[in-house]
Design an enzyme around this catalytic site. Sequence first.
Site, PDB file in Angstrom:
ATOM      1  N   CYS A  53      -2.324  -0.107   7.447  1.00  0.00           N
ATOM      2  CA  CYS A  53      -1.710   1.022   6.994  1.00  0.00           C
ATOM      3  C   CYS A  53      -1.439   2.061   8.311  1.00  0.00           C
ATOM      4  O   CYS A  53      -0.305   2.672   8.858  1.00  0.00           O
ATOM      5  CB  CYS A  53      -1.906   1.732   5.895  1.00  0.00           C
ATOM      6  SG  CYS A  53      -1.486   1.029   4.170  1.00  0.00           S
ATOM      7  N   HIS A  80       0.701  -1.288   0.048  1.00  0.00           N
ATOM      8  CA  HIS A  80       0.053  -0.081  -0.145  1.00  0.00           C
ATOM      9  C   HIS A  80       0.833   1.152  -0.147  1.00  0.00           C
ATOM     10  O   HIS A  80       2.116   1.144   0.484  1.00  0.00           O
ATOM     11  CB  HIS A  80      -0.969   0.123   1.089  1.00  0.00           C
ATOM     12  CG  HIS A  80      -1.756  -1.042   1.139  1.00  0.00           C
ATOM     13  ND1 HIS A  80      -3.105  -0.990   1.901  1.00  0.00           N
ATOM     14  CD2 HIS A  80      -2.134  -2.255   0.481  1.00  0.00           C
ATOM     15  CE1 HIS A  80      -3.852  -1.951   1.662  1.00  0.00           C
ATOM     16  NE2 HIS A  80      -3.181  -2.720   1.081  1.00  0.00           N
ATOM     17  N   CYS A 115      -6.035   2.294   5.428  1.00  0.00           N
ATOM     18  CA  CYS A 115      -6.708   1.209   5.804  1.00  0.00           C
ATOM     19  C   CYS A 115      -6.060   0.718   7.373  1.00  0.00           C
ATOM     20  O   CYS A 115      -5.011   1.285   7.568  1.00  0.00           O
ATOM     21  CB  CYS A 115      -6.479   0.153   4.808  1.00  0.00           C
ATOM     22  SG  CYS A 115      -4.829  -0.501   5.080  1.00  0.00           S
ATOM     23  N   GLU A 153       1.066   3.663   1.864  1.00  0.00           N
ATOM     24  CA  GLU A 153       1.621   4.244   2.961  1.00  0.00           C
ATOM     25  C   GLU A 153       2.867   3.332   3.608  1.00  0.00           C
ATOM     26  O   GLU A 153       3.767   3.992   4.241  1.00  0.00           O
ATOM     27  CB  GLU A 153       0.648   4.466   4.254  1.00  0.00           C
ATOM     28  CG  GLU A 153      -0.619   5.416   3.920  1.00  0.00           C
ATOM     29  CD  GLU A 153      -1.675   4.883   3.248  1.00  0.00           C
ATOM     30  OE1 GLU A 153      -2.750   5.499   2.966  1.00  0.00           O
ATOM     31  OE2 GLU A 153      -1.534   3.810   2.714  1.00  0.00           O
TER      32      GLU A 153
END
Length: 155
Positions: free
Chosen positions: A85, A52, A82, A54
């Site tokens: 993250c 992801h 999310c 991040e």
Amino acid sequence: MHEKHIRRAIQLAAENAGQGRGGPFGAVVVRDGQIVAEGVNLVTSKLDPTAHAEVMAIRAACAKLGVFELRGCTIYSSCEPCPMCLAAIYWARLDALYFAASREDASAAGFDDGFLYEQIPLPASARSLRSEQLLAGESGVPFAIWRANPAKIAY
């Protein structure tokens, strides 16, 4: 200053969405007003469900700075992180998080983390993912070794 960095995260997300390398998400890590690292969602191109934006930005920032914590840094994300993250942001000890789109915005685009937010607070036995503890009596050995190691690096 915040708007400049959040706009960069949004720009990264838009570029990534257009290039098809992963989802429409971007993030930047900033220290002392300067971008240290950037990340975009590369889940599909790297075949890595943890890639992801991040997480990628955190990994790049730690590598660039030669540290495993990002105290003194701020992360800007194109979207509310999310649960994975968000946990990574806490583990990295970032000072602050700023985000643009909400998790509801992400859900409307097909990225629904609501299920994860519901599952996390449940006891392991109540989660939809079969989860059970095994060998509880033996599980303390690694922790005892850790606690006794005078060369450990606490984090």
